[in-house]
Scaffold this motif. Structure first.
Motif, PDB file in Angstrom:
ATOM      1  N   ALA A 343      58.317 -21.571 170.372  1.00  0.00           N
ATOM      2  CA  ALA A 343      57.555 -20.325 170.231  1.00  0.00           C
ATOM      3  C   ALA A 343      58.467 -19.117 170.376  1.00  0.00           C
ATOM      4  CB  ALA A 343      56.455 -20.274 171.284  1.00  0.00           C
ATOM      5  N   SER A 344      59.717 -19.256 169.967  1.00  0.00           N
ATOM      6  CA  SER A 344      60.698 -18.186 170.132  1.00  0.00           C
ATOM      7  C   SER A 344      60.339 -16.960 169.304  1.00  0.00           C
ATOM      8  CB  SER A 344      62.088 -18.685 169.728  1.00  0.00           C
ATOM      9  OG  SER A 344      62.057 -19.145 168.397  1.00  0.00           O
ATOM     10  N   LYS A 345      60.810 -15.804 169.759  1.00  0.00           N
ATOM     11  CA  LYS A 345      60.611 -14.559 169.034  1.00  0.00           C
ATOM     12  C   LYS A 345      61.913 -14.156 168.361  1.00  0.00           C
ATOM     13  CE  LYS A 345      57.066 -12.769 172.177  1.00  0.00           C
ATOM     14  NZ  LYS A 345      56.718 -11.667 173.117  1.00  0.00           N
ATOM     15  N   GLN A 346      61.800 -13.532 167.202  1.00  0.00           N
ATOM     16  CA  GLN A 346      62.976 -13.066 166.482  1.00  0.00           C
ATOM     17  C   GLN A 346      63.195 -11.585 166.782  1.00  0.00           C
ATOM     18  OE1 GLN A 346      65.863 -13.438 165.248  1.00  0.00           O
ATOM     19  NE2 GLN A 346      65.501 -14.254 163.213  1.00  0.00           N
ATOM     20  N   LEU A 347      64.428 -11.209 167.056  1.00  0.00           N
ATOM     21  CA  LEU A 347      64.739  -9.797 167.257  1.00  0.00           C
ATOM     22  C   LEU A 347      64.614  -9.034 165.945  1.00  0.00           C
ATOM     23  CD1 LEU A 347      67.935  -9.922 169.521  1.00  0.00           C
ATOM     24  CD2 LEU A 347      65.620  -9.330 170.214  1.00  0.00           C
ATOM     25  N   ARG A 348      64.390  -7.730 166.061  1.00  0.00           N
ATOM     26  CA  ARG A 348      64.336  -6.898 164.865  1.00  0.00           C
ATOM     27  C   ARG A 348      65.722  -6.808 164.231  1.00  0.00           C
ATOM     28  NH1 ARG A 348      61.898  -1.651 167.599  1.00  0.00           N
ATOM     29  NH2 ARG A 348      63.498  -2.306 169.068  1.00  0.00           N
ATOM     30  N   THR A 349      65.737  -6.506 162.941  1.00  0.00           N
ATOM     31  CA  THR A 349      66.990  -6.458 162.192  1.00  0.00           C
ATOM     32  C   THR A 349      68.015  -5.536 162.854  1.00  0.00           C
ATOM     33  OG1 THR A 349      65.865  -6.933 160.103  1.00  0.00           O
ATOM     34  CG2 THR A 349      68.030  -5.901 159.959  1.00  0.00           C
ATOM     35  N   LYS A 350      67.574  -4.344 163.270  1.00  0.00           N
ATOM     36  CA  LYS A 350      68.527  -3.394 163.857  1.00  0.00           C
ATOM     37  C   LYS A 350      69.088  -3.913 165.185  1.00  0.00           C
ATOM     38  CE  LYS A 350      65.250  -0.370 166.331  1.00  0.00           C
ATOM     39  NZ  LYS A 350      64.811   1.044 166.495  1.00  0.00           N
ATOM     40  N   ASP A 351      68.302  -4.701 165.927  1.00  0.00           N
ATOM     41  CA  ASP A 351      68.795  -5.272 167.183  1.00  0.00           C
ATOM     42  C   ASP A 351      69.830  -6.363 166.918  1.00  0.00           C
ATOM     43  OD1 ASP A 351      67.236  -3.629 168.773  1.00  0.00           O
ATOM     44  OD2 ASP A 351      65.548  -5.013 168.779  1.00  0.00           O
ATOM     45  N   VAL A 352      69.603  -7.153 165.867  1.00  0.00           N
ATOM     46  CA  VAL A 352      70.592  -8.175 165.507  1.00  0.00           C
ATOM     47  C   VAL A 352      71.883  -7.507 165.035  1.00  0.00           C
ATOM     48  CG1 VAL A 352      71.099 -10.144 164.007  1.00  0.00           C
ATOM     49  CG2 VAL A 352      68.806  -9.875 164.952  1.00  0.00           C
ATOM     50  N   GLU A 353      71.758  -6.383 164.315  1.00  0.00           N
ATOM     51  CA  GLU A 353      72.954  -5.637 163.905  1.00  0.00           C
ATOM     52  C   GLU A 353      73.737  -5.150 165.127  1.00  0.00           C
ATOM     53  OE1 GLU A 353      71.585  -2.503 161.413  1.00  0.00           O
ATOM     54  OE2 GLU A 353      71.431  -3.767 159.627  1.00  0.00           O
ATOM     55  N   THR A 354      73.019  -4.623 166.129  1.00  0.00           N
ATOM     56  CA  THR A 354      73.665  -4.183 167.369  1.00  0.00           C
ATOM     57  C   THR A 354      74.400  -5.347 168.023  1.00  0.00           C
ATOM     58  OG1 THR A 354      72.001  -2.484 167.755  1.00  0.00           O
ATOM     59  CG2 THR A 354      73.259  -3.212 169.672  1.00  0.00           C
ATOM     60  N   MET A 355      73.751  -6.505 168.023  1.00  0.00           N
ATOM     61  CA  MET A 355      74.357  -7.707 168.596  1.00  0.00           C
ATOM     62  C   MET A 355      75.615  -8.096 167.820  1.00  0.00           C
ATOM     63  SD  MET A 355      72.434 -11.337 169.147  1.00  0.00           S
ATOM     64  CE  MET A 355      71.347 -10.654 170.398  1.00  0.00           C
ATOM     65  N   GLN A 356      75.530  -8.063 166.499  1.00  0.00           N
ATOM     66  CA  GLN A 356      76.677  -8.430 165.673  1.00  0.00           C
ATOM     67  C   GLN A 356      77.857  -7.485 165.907  1.00  0.00           C
ATOM     68  OE1 GLN A 356      74.622  -8.351 161.889  1.00  0.00           O
ATOM     69  NE2 GLN A 356      74.555 -10.584 161.759  1.00  0.00           N
ATOM     70  N   ARG A 357      77.574  -6.190 166.077  1.00  0.00           N
ATOM     71  CA  ARG A 357      78.658  -5.230 166.349  1.00  0.00           C
ATOM     72  C   ARG A 357      79.321  -5.542 167.696  1.00  0.00           C
ATOM     73  NH1 ARG A 357      74.683  -1.624 164.227  1.00  0.00           N
ATOM     74  NH2 ARG A 357      75.233  -0.979 162.089  1.00  0.00           N
ATOM     75  N   GLY A 358      78.501  -5.865 168.690  1.00  0.00           N
ATOM     76  CA  GLY A 358      79.048  -6.210 169.995  1.00  0.00           C
ATOM     77  C   GLY A 358      79.887  -7.478 169.942  1.00  0.00           C
ATOM     78  N   LEU A 359      79.421  -8.457 169.203  1.00  0.00           N
ATOM     79  CA  LEU A 359      80.167  -9.710 169.062  1.00  0.00           C
ATOM     80  C   LEU A 359      81.463  -9.488 168.279  1.00  0.00           C
ATOM     81  CD1 LEU A 359      77.142 -12.074 168.269  1.00  0.00           C
ATOM     82  CD2 LEU A 359      78.465 -12.010 170.396  1.00  0.00           C
ATOM     83  N   THR A 360      81.422  -8.558 167.322  1.00  0.00           N
ATOM     84  CA  THR A 360      82.627  -8.214 166.563  1.00  0.00           C
ATOM     85  C   THR A 360      83.654  -7.552 167.472  1.00  0.00           C
ATOM     86  OG1 THR A 360      81.354  -7.922 164.518  1.00  0.00           O
ATOM     87  CG2 THR A 360      83.530  -6.890 164.611  1.00  0.00           C
ATOM     88  N   ARG A 361      83.205  -6.596 168.294  1.00  0.00           N
ATOM     89  CA  ARG A 361      84.114  -5.937 169.244  1.00  0.00           C
ATOM     90  C   ARG A 361      84.748  -6.944 170.204  1.00  0.00           C
ATOM     91  NH1 ARG A 361      79.937  -2.083 169.372  1.00  0.00           N
ATOM     92  NH2 ARG A 361      79.115  -3.002 171.298  1.00  0.00           N
ATOM     93  N   ALA A 362      83.991  -7.975 170.552  1.00  0.00           N
ATOM     94  CA  ALA A 362      84.496  -8.993 171.484  1.00  0.00           C
ATOM     95  C   ALA A 362      85.410 -10.003 170.791  1.00  0.00           C
ATOM     96  CB  ALA A 362      83.322  -9.714 172.147  1.00  0.00           C
TER      97      ALA A 362
END
Length: 408
Positions: A343-362
């Protein structure tokens, strides 16, 4: 006072009209400038004039870059923002599978011949048709020529659409389909099985041998063309799209990327077990496969073959391939996935983008920032969870998003 207000209003309206006229004039000039390329591609002057006369851009389309306005992204396609349980909804699969079984009988001679020559199962061809246009019952909402012209003028991928626009004129000039019937998606895919014009010329098949490749009205042509596209992208005859498996309790979900490929036999030795006691032949066990966990450690797990990634080139989404592959299976077996979706929830597109930027910086993510939680994003997320001492589940939750933002 009233007089000044009226004059000001007239000036505003007049300026608006002037701006609109200037924009339309620039668009008309742009379209006219494409004539030499269209002529070189084999489009007649008569066709060019007829199909571009009075043509106007559609600035309401997504994925455009318009002066003075915020850039618009592609719309949030269901396969990228819905959780698997919503996208691969069992009621939808069951309905389409039942219709697919009827169509399997209706088009049996053609499907048998196409399958024999291409190696693509009839059920896979039908599943693509069912997913793309609900077996032709879904009316595509846009005029293809107008979509492609607009995207070529102010779209994010101008050069790509410039060629597609010219090829759409070429198709019309050949008389295969009328402009009225040449409907499309916002991204310019057309026909029963959703081809771009360039794909029509690369993969189109005149299966019914009437001298025309008609993917708009001829079901055999559309299905044969879909099969040919898969063949041209590397389809392997006799190989399944994927196997559902029970993952071991301590599975490392960060290995769920296309780059980590092992023979299925090795995955089995590492504790992955085919569901429902399914026995795999020696040939099947020798097949190279990658791990797919669409919900991270939650929900079903799959060992995906080369053909999984071939279908993915039709639509670059794991959920799209799961839908098509599972729908194909359900036409011959009534069994749903063995493991239920969570029953997982999906994050909004802009939140996934924020996550991807953070993962890129790391330094953990090297793919594009697109707001889509695909295989690479989920694996990078799992790697971050390992480094941060969090539970490693490879699923983009609000908790891990907050952790990534705090780390910044």
């Amino acid at each position: 006072m009233m007089r000044r207000a009226l004059i000001a209003a007239v000036i505003v309206v007049t300026c608006g009209w002037s701006s609109a006229r200037a924009a339309d004039a620039a668009f008309t000039q742009f379209i006219a400038s494409l004539w030499p390329e269209a002529q070189a591609a084999g489009v007649s002057r008569a066709t060019f004039e007829q199909e571009t006369r009075g043509l106007e851009p559609d600035y309401k389309l997504p994925d455009l870059i318009l002066p003075g306005r915020p850039a618009t992204g592609a719309p949030s396609q269901a396969e990228f923002v819905q959780v698997p349980a919503d996208y691969v909804r069992d009621a939808s699969i069951a309905r389409l599978a039942a219709e697919g079984q009827r169509l399997l009988q209706r088009y049996r001679p053609a499907l048998t011949e196409i399958e024999k020559s291409s190696g693509v199962p009839a059920t896979v061809m039908l599943a693509i048709w069912g997913r793309e246009t609900d077996y032709g019952r879904y009316t595509l909402p846009y005029d293809l020529v107008r979509v492609l012209a607009t995207q070529a003028y102010v779209g994010r991928r101008k050069d790509t659409y410039r060629n597609e626009f010219i090829l759409s004129l070429k198709i019309l000039g050949e008389g295969v389909v009328t402009r009225k019937d040449m409907r499309s998606s916002w991204a310019g895919a057309t026909g029963l099985t959703q081809f771009l014009p360039s794909e029509y010329y690369k993969h189109g098949v005149d299966f019914d041998r009437d001298g025309r490749i008609d993917i708009w009205h001829s079901v055999p042509d559309a299905l044969a063309s879909a099969a040919q596209q898969l063949v041209n992208k590397g389809w392997q005859s006799g190989v399944r799209w994927a196997y559902e498996v029970q993952a071991p309790a301590k599975v490392d979900c960060t290995t769920g990327v296309p780059e980590v490929t092992k023979p299925i036999s090795q995955w089995l030795r590492e504790g992955f077990v085919p569901v429902r006691g399914q026995k795999l032949s020696a040939a099947e066990q020798a097949q190279p496969a990658s791990l797919l966990q669409p919900e991270g450690i939650y929900g079903p797990s799959f060992l995906t073959t080369k053909n999984y990634f071939v279908i993915k080139e039709y639509n670059f989404s794991d959920l799209y391939v799961l839908f098509v592959g599972h729908l194909s299976d359900r036409m011959t077996s009534p069994l749903p996935f063995a493991m239920p979706w969570s029953a997982s929830k999906q994050l909004r597109t802009k939140d996934v983008e924020t996550m991807q930027r953070g993962l890129t910086r790391a330094g953990l993510y090297k793919d594009k920032i697109d707001g889509k939680a695909g295989m690479q994003t989920r694996a990078a997320l799992g790697a971050y969870q390992k480094s941060a001492g969090l539970k490693v589940d490879c699923w983009p939750s609000e908790e891990v998003l907050r952790s990534i933002e705090a780390a910044r």
